[in-house]
Motif scaffolding. Structure first.
Motif, PDB file in Angstrom:
ATOM      1  N   GLY A 129       0.840  -1.197   0.000  1.00  0.00           N
ATOM      2  CA  GLY A 129       0.000   0.000   0.000  1.00  0.00           C
ATOM      3  C   GLY A 129       0.867   1.236   0.000  1.00  0.00           C
ATOM      4  O   GLY A 129       2.081   1.158  -0.228  1.00  0.00           O
ATOM      5  N   PRO A 130       0.281   2.380   0.281  1.00  0.00           N
ATOM      6  CA  PRO A 130       1.058   3.619   0.294  1.00  0.00           C
ATOM      7  C   PRO A 130       2.138   3.590   1.389  1.00  0.00           C
ATOM      8  O   PRO A 130       1.967   2.908   2.409  1.00  0.00           O
ATOM      9  N   GLY A 131       3.199   4.322   1.174  1.00  0.00           N
ATOM     10  CA  GLY A 131       4.348   4.331   2.086  1.00  0.00           C
ATOM     11  C   GLY A 131       3.989   4.483   3.560  1.00  0.00           C
ATOM     12  O   GLY A 131       4.397   3.652   4.376  1.00  0.00           O
ATOM     13  N   PRO A 132       3.219   5.531   3.945  1.00  0.00           N
ATOM     14  CA  PRO A 132       2.922   5.734   5.363  1.00  0.00           C
ATOM     15  C   PRO A 132       2.190   4.537   5.985  1.00  0.00           C
ATOM     16  O   PRO A 132       2.428   4.176   7.136  1.00  0.00           O
ATOM     17  N   MET A 133       1.336   3.905   5.197  1.00  0.00           N
ATOM     18  CA  MET A 133       0.595   2.756   5.708  1.00  0.00           C
ATOM     19  C   MET A 133       1.540   1.576   5.952  1.00  0.00           C
ATOM     20  O   MET A 133       1.424   0.845   6.955  1.00  0.00           O
ATOM     21  N   LEU A 134       2.508   1.417   5.054  1.00  0.00           N
ATOM     22  CA  LEU A 134       3.492   0.349   5.231  1.00  0.00           C
ATOM     23  C   LEU A 134       4.353   0.593   6.463  1.00  0.00           C
ATOM     24  O   LEU A 134       4.590  -0.318   7.255  1.00  0.00           O
ATOM     25  N   GLU A 135       4.786   1.840   6.605  1.00  0.00           N
ATOM     26  CA  GLU A 135       5.614   2.178   7.763  1.00  0.00           C
ATOM     27  C   GLU A 135       4.850   1.857   9.049  1.00  0.00           C
ATOM     28  O   GLU A 135       5.376   1.233   9.976  1.00  0.00           O
ATOM     29  N   ALA A 136       3.560   2.307   9.078  1.00  0.00           N
ATOM     30  CA  ALA A 136       2.742   2.089  10.272  1.00  0.00           C
ATOM     31  C   ALA A 136       2.586   0.600  10.552  1.00  0.00           C
ATOM     32  O   ALA A 136       2.741   0.148  11.702  1.00  0.00           O
TER      33      ALA A 136
END
Lengths: 586, 302
Positions: A462-469
């Motif tokens: 998914g989008p970067g921030p979602m992956l980081e989270a």
């Protein structure tokens, strides 16, 4: 006739442009292809394909694009930019080939254009306030000047006195190439506006618009009357023209093509795209997401695994990666979903707007850098937006094998949910989360990853921030690094390629310097080492190489923390060395 | 009056041929079968009216029709055609060794008039990219539209252009075809207005069918194109072979007649090449290097 080039001229009637027709028009010695697209935009183009000069008017108008009859080159509505060159479905360079366009305005039932016209076509008060009625156009073998002069002495009878004779005529000038004539006989009065289209130095077309539409029952009589009157005018104009010295012909010229288009392009890519596929189906699967089914036109398609992606070589020369959404055994085609990126550099835009069913595309064989373990007691799949695509392939594989899984699908709204037909086969294992804020999303992910147990696996795309989270929350909940698998859309890290170092190729006993500004991948390729690659930005994992010795400057988003710390793999497209020497196992 | 925007003038100027390169070449006037014993016929070559007849026993005579002394023009008979020159021709003509192989069928498939320059017709003959669009379901079919990379070289001994390793998918490559095949092609340009292709024979692995297009320029933008075949086809009757070839060229004719300029522009900035056009680019350069000015728009001085 110098100002003819800066004037507007009628070159067709509105009924010359029926549905999906291409009209062959001519103005000032130049041939024009005139066509109406399904969105009602009127295109006036040089009637000539830029490739080999074939008239575009013998091509086809499919409502959105015009296709040349000779080699199938396609030119887009409005821009006249070439969108597809069938001879090179893979290797077409990213260059803009654009046909010459001329402005077009539809007014009074006529299509107006010009070489380089100023302002707008003439506005005629009589026609603005009246109910314009277009008569049949008349070609004349005489110059526009001679026809205009002859028109000053033209006479006709007003409607209601068509059988009479000797009506009073008044003349007014309309624009550069038009006259308004009013015929009065007693109470009866009719105004007509005559526009003279300069076709060539010695040919014109008279286009006549009556100010008022006659009643239906009178129309045939009116047509006959004017045809008769204009027939005499044509004879007179042609007779006059014949007595004059022949004017120099109007010689149409074609523009030079830009210098970068005049040379034969080099092969566009060294990235391999061995397969040729036909777009057998294209449809909108969700808001802003187009789905494509790609069918082989040669050998059967190679086998794929869930999580695999293909490189798609677009007609405009760009290369993009897309995950396959196919389920097990679904081998007759590859199915991908493409989200339209508003900031698209031409990749998703080309796929949405230019690529059509039956187009041929070049793709790589599927590569799987996001493999699915099928020995888990529980598999958690998390997909955000278009990141659901590899998850769908994984979910179908797990479903068929009756393995325990959950698919969490985060999307903006119901309309943004893609591939309903696939999700419908997956039963209750799909959990949809719609329209959540980043905080709410985080809370849902936190709940989903709350429990880690033996032999649990987590996959997220998914989008970067979602992956980081997700990575952070999973780690906090006790998921070991090796159970968390992720795939980024792209690497948003700024790549620092300023370092200089040597790479030693252990198996081939060669040492190569990597200067700043060049990637290891580029240096290897320049020295004849055949290297696979795909995204070339450190996201997909295709260009990975084992490292024997040296300190790695990881700049990719493919490797997890454990893999990075191990220091035995490098993504050669972006990562570098912090030591002066890196020994690679190739 | 020329448009103020500038650019290329695309109208044809019909001046008599003064191009010595072209005048000195051999030109395929008519099929030998059309030369009739004792009967004088006339036709046009490079804007010049010429008369021809046969006095029997292979004695063919050709002269300028306006020349009351009937001074004979240089002639020769090769590959089913009567070749004539209006200048000082070389002693030989390009070789087609296949012509004399005993099991070949040498066929004149027909002559078709086309309102286009000879180089445009030659370039079209060298082009594979149009097969799926112009010869749909015969020499090509969508979606098999790709023109794979091929090689082009100029033979230093003969100064002929060769395009080799050309491959294209064809649904019905020849009269002897029963199914689609990947056809191998070789193209050869031995003469400014003549072109030959060698193509996989559906019946032989090693040998190739030979198809020639020999153009007689009637004027700079008007040709009579002779279709020459040397085939490995023992079965099909001549009418069937001729009909196949004529229907193929019949599909090309309307395309060629809608191409403009009708003269082939040699300036690189006149048209937009792609990689599939490699041999066409070589042909344009080759014509430029030969100094050909007839049937072309010469490259503008830099």
């Amino acid at each position: 006739m110098a100002d003819a080039f800066s004037s507007w001229h009628p070159l067709a009637t509105a009924y010359d442009l029926p549905h999906r027709h291409i009209f062959h028009g001519q103005l000032l010695g130049r041939e024009l292809a005139v066509w109406r697209a399904d969105d009602n935009f009127i295109n006036v183009w040089e009637n000539r394909c830029l490739h080999r000069g074939v008239r575009l008017s013998i091509g086809t108008n499919d409502g959105a694009e015009l296709t040349c009859r000779y080699h199938g080159w396609r030119y887009a509505n409005r821009s006249a930019g070439c969108t597809y060159i069938p001879a090179h479905p893979a290797d077409a360079p990213a260059r803009t080939i654009c046909n010459r366009t001329f402005p077009a305005v539809e007014r009074y039932g006529l299509i107006w254009s010009g070489e380089n016209p100023d302002g707008q076509p003439p506005m005629v008060e009589l026609l603005e306030t009246g109910s314009p009625f277009l008569l049949r156009n008349l070609p004349v073998n005489a110059s526009a000047d001679v026809v205009l002069e002859a028109l000053r002495d033209h006479s006709f009878q007003p409607q209601g006195r068509l059988e009479g004779q000797g009506a009073d005529m008044t003349v007014a000038i309309v624009g550069d190439y038009g006259l308004a004539l009013t015929s009065t006989d007693g109470q009866a009065s009719t105004s007509a506006v005559f526009f003279v289209q300069p076709v060539a130095a010695d040919r014109s077309v008279i286009r006549c618009v009556l100010a008022e539409t006659p009643p239906q029952s009178e129309q045939l009589k009116v047509w006959r009357h004017h045809a008769d009157a204009l027939g005499k005018l044509v004879n007179r104009a042609e007779a006059t023209f014949a007595t004059l010295p022949a004017p120099a012909p109007l010689v149409a010229t074609i523009e030079e093509v830009p210098i970068d288009l005049s040379v034969m392009p080099e092969m566009a890519t060294d990235r391999r795209a061995a397969l040729r596929v036909e777009v057998s189906r294209k449809w909108t699967t969700a808001e802003g997401i187009a789905a494509f089914e790609l069918t082989s036109i040669g050998e059967p398609l190679p086998t794929f695994q869930p999580g695999a992606h293909i490189d798609l070589h677009l007609p405009n020369g760009l290369v993009r990666q897309y995950s396959l959404t196919n389920g097990p055994g679904e081998t007759a085609y590859y199915r991908i979903g493409v989200k339209l990126d508003p900031d698209s550099a031409g990749g998703s835009r080309a796929l949405h707007e230019s690529v059509r069913e039956r187009d041929v595309l070049a793709i790589s064989e599927p590569r799987n850098n996001f493999p699915l373990r099928r020995d888990a007691l529980r598999t958690l799949l998390i997909g955000g937006g278009i990141g659901v695509t590899p998850m769908l392939a994984m979910a179908q594989a797990l479903h068929v094998m009756n393995l325990n899984f959950e698919l969490h699908y985060f999307a903006q709204s119901n309309a943004h949910l893609a591939f309903e037909e696939i999700r419908n086969t997956l039963g209750n294992s799909v959990k949809v989360h719609l329209g959540l804020s980043p905080e709410q999303t985080r809370a849902e992910i936190e709940a989903a990853v709350a429990e880690f147990d033996y032999a649990n696996q987590l996959y997220v795309c998914g989008p970067g921030p979602m992956l980081e989270a997700t990575r952070e929350l999973a780690a906090a909940a006790g998921w070991p690094d090796e159970t968390v698998h992720f795939e980024y859309f792209k690497n948003t890290n700024e790549i620092d390629d300023s370092s200089q170092f040597d790479v030693a190729l252990a198996r081939s006993a060669v040492t190569l310097p990597v200067p700043s500004g060049s990637s290891i991948l580029e240096v290897l390729r320049a020295n004849g080492v055949a290297m696979p690659s795909s995204c070339e930005q450190g996201a997909c994992g295709t260009c990975t190489v084992p490292v024997i010795d040296g300190d790695i400057d990881h700049q990719d988003v493919y490797l997890n923390q454990t893999e990075r710390a191990a220091g035995d793999k490098i993504m050669t497209c972006v990562s570098r060395a912090t030591s002066t020497r890196l020994v690679l196992d190739i | 009056m020329t448009h103020p925007s500038g650019g290329y003038v695309i109208a044809t100027v019909h001046n008599p041929c003064t191009d010595s390169v072209i005048l000195d070449h051999w030109h395929p006037l008519v099929p030998v079968a059309d030369v009739s014993l004792g009967e004088v016929r006339t036709t046009t070559l490079l804007g010049v009216q010429v008369s021809y007849t046969s006095d029997g026993a292979e004695r063919v005579r050709v002269w300028r029709s306006r020349d009351t002394t009937e001074q004979p023009l240089p002639t020769r008979v090769d590959y089913l055609y009567l070749w004539v020159s209006l200048g000082s021709p070389p002693d030989s003509i390009f070789e087609i060794p296949e012509f004399s192989e005993p099991d070949r069928r040498n066929v004149h498939a027909g002559t078709i008039g086309v309102h286009v320059s000879a180089p445009r017709a030659v370039e079209n003959f060298l082009d594979m990219g149009h097969f799926p669009y112009v010869h749909t379901d015969v020499l090509g079919a969508e979606p098999h539209t790709e023109v794979a990379e091929y090689d082009v070289h100029i033979d230093p001994e003969t100064n002929e252009i060769w395009a080799t390793d050309c491959v294209f998918y064809q649904p019905r490559a020849a009269t002897t075809s029963t199914e689609g095949q990947m056809s191998d092609y070789l193209y050869r340009v031995p003469h400014p207005f003549c072109v030959i292709l060698y193509k996989t024979s559906p019946l032989h692995d090693e040998r190739m069918d030979v198809i020639g297009l020999f153009c007689r320029s009637v004027g700079p933008d008007h040709i009579e194109a002779h279709m020459f075949l040397s085939l490995l086809d023992p079965d099909n009757s001549e009418p069937i072979i001729r009909k196949f070839q004529q229907s193929i060229f019949g599909q090309d004719k309307p395309i060629l007649e809608n191409q403009y300029p009708k003269l082939l522009p040699l300036d690189p900035r006149a048209e937009t090449p792609i990689r599939a056009d490699k041999v066409a680019i070589a042909y344009r350069r080759w014509l430029s290097d030969l100094g050909v000015t007839y049937g072309v728009i010469p490259e503008r001085a830099a």
